[in-house]
Design a protein around this motif. Structure first.
Motif, PDB file in Angstrom:
ATOM      1  N   ASP A 188     -23.296   1.808 -39.512  1.00 55.74           N
ATOM      2  CA  ASP A 188     -23.293   2.681 -39.004  1.00 55.74           C
ATOM      3  C   ASP A 188     -22.741   4.739 -39.089  1.00 55.74           C
ATOM      4  N   THR A 239     -20.974   2.913 -34.044  1.00 61.71           N
ATOM      5  CA  THR A 239     -20.488   3.591 -34.460  1.00 61.71           C
ATOM      6  C   THR A 239     -18.817   3.931 -33.465  1.00 61.71           C
ATOM      7  N   THR A 240     -18.171   4.540 -33.444  1.00 61.47           N
ATOM      8  CA  THR A 240     -16.765   4.654 -32.589  1.00 61.47           C
ATOM      9  C   THR A 240     -16.971   5.826 -32.384  1.00 61.47           C
ATOM     10  N   HIS A 241     -18.433   6.543 -33.081  1.00 61.34           N
ATOM     11  CA  HIS A 241     -18.659   8.437 -32.633  1.00 61.34           C
ATOM     12  C   HIS A 241     -19.725   8.388 -31.319  1.00 61.34           C
ATOM     13  N   ASP A 242     -19.470   7.735 -30.437  1.00 63.35           N
ATOM     14  CA  ASP A 242     -20.048   8.660 -29.371  1.00 63.35           C
ATOM     15  C   ASP A 242     -20.527   9.674 -29.185  1.00 63.35           C
ATOM     16  N   PHE A 248     -27.563   2.051 -29.812  1.00 69.22           N
ATOM     17  CA  PHE A 248     -26.246   3.084 -30.731  1.00 69.22           C
ATOM     18  C   PHE A 248     -24.695   2.160 -29.376  1.00 69.22           C
ATOM     19  N   TYR A 285     -21.594   0.696 -29.178  1.00 68.69           N
ATOM     20  CA  TYR A 285     -20.192   1.200 -29.653  1.00 68.69           C
ATOM     21  C   TYR A 285     -19.480  -0.114 -30.652  1.00 68.69           C
ATOM     22  N   LYS A 286     -18.293   0.189 -30.864  1.00 69.79           N
ATOM     23  CA  LYS A 286     -17.965  -1.075 -31.813  1.00 69.79           C
ATOM     24  C   LYS A 286     -17.108  -0.952 -30.541  1.00 69.79           C
ATOM     25  N   GLU A 287     -15.792  -0.469 -30.050  1.00 73.45           N
ATOM     26  CA  GLU A 287     -15.232  -1.240 -28.842  1.00 73.45           C
ATOM     27  C   GLU A 287     -15.048  -1.508 -28.080  1.00 73.45           C
ATOM     28  N   SER A 288     -16.790  -1.778 -27.913  1.00 77.84           N
ATOM     29  CA  SER A 288     -17.389  -3.156 -27.378  1.00 77.84           C
ATOM     30  C   SER A 288     -17.153  -5.143 -27.499  1.00 77.84           C
TER      31      SER A 288
END
Length: 193
Positions: free
Chosen positions: A2, A32-35, A51, A53-56
């Motif tokens: 993370d 991460t959520t920090h793209d 890389f 993304y957690k939102e996925s």
């Protein structure tokens, strides 16, 4: 890994950078959520494999991680195939022998004998059943220099382009022929190594 650890957006990158220095061939995956921090990972030469993304969502993360593991496993297999240090053959039915590649100069087909090969090396003349095409596929470090020869390029000492012969010892007593079509391949290997 993370990127965002304990309220410090850079700490994951710091850890990845430390890992990269300690283990240059490590494969690092950020979740991460920090793209917006992707350019920073490149700037700091972290070189992440992926890389994610957690939102996925959990399903997509799991799929991406499995794909990453598959990619790394494939790379590992390719590298391990090129780094094989021993050649194994069946000497007699059910009896297998192993020879260090450093001792092998070349493999040659035996004219008049189907699927019969001759291994030539340091004090070695070994006949066994097999096919050059199968050896070339299994041991990609070997070089096809003629229709009937597969050589170990690490053991070449001299190449005489006019005679189209590769030598494997300083006295020029052990050699194999090179086809006209393969002269440039052998020359390129000599120039690059």
């Amino acid at each position: 890994m993370d990127i965002h650890i304990q309220n410090d957006a850079l700490s994951g990158i710091d850890i990845a950078e430390t890992l990269r220095h300690a283990y240059p061939l490590a494969n690092i995956v950020f979740i991460t959520t920090h793209d917006d921090l992707l350019p920073l990972t490149l700037k700091r030469k972290v070189a992440p494999l992926d890389f994610i993304y957690k939102e996925s969502g959990a399903g997509e993360i799991k799929t991406s991680l499995r794909q990453d593991v598959d990619v790394v496993h494939h790379w590992y297999q390719q590298v391990s195939n090129t780094l094989k240090t021993h050649f194994t053959y069946e000497a007699l039915p059910g009896v297998y022998r192993k020879i260090d590649f450093a001792d092998i100069d070349y493999f040659q087909t035996q004219p008049g004998y189907d699927h019969q090969l001759l291994l030539v090396g340091k004090g070695l003349h070994v006949e066994f059943r097999g096919e050059l095409a199968q050896l070339a596929a299994k041991y990609p470090k070997l070089m096809r220099c003629d229709r009937g020869y597969l050589l170990n390029p690490d053991n070449m000492t001299t190449f005489d382009a006019k005679k189209r012969l590769v030598y494997f010892d300083q006295a020029k007593t052990v050699s194999c022929k090179v086809s006209t079509r393969k002269i440039n391949d052998v020359l390129d290997f000599f120039k690059s190594h």
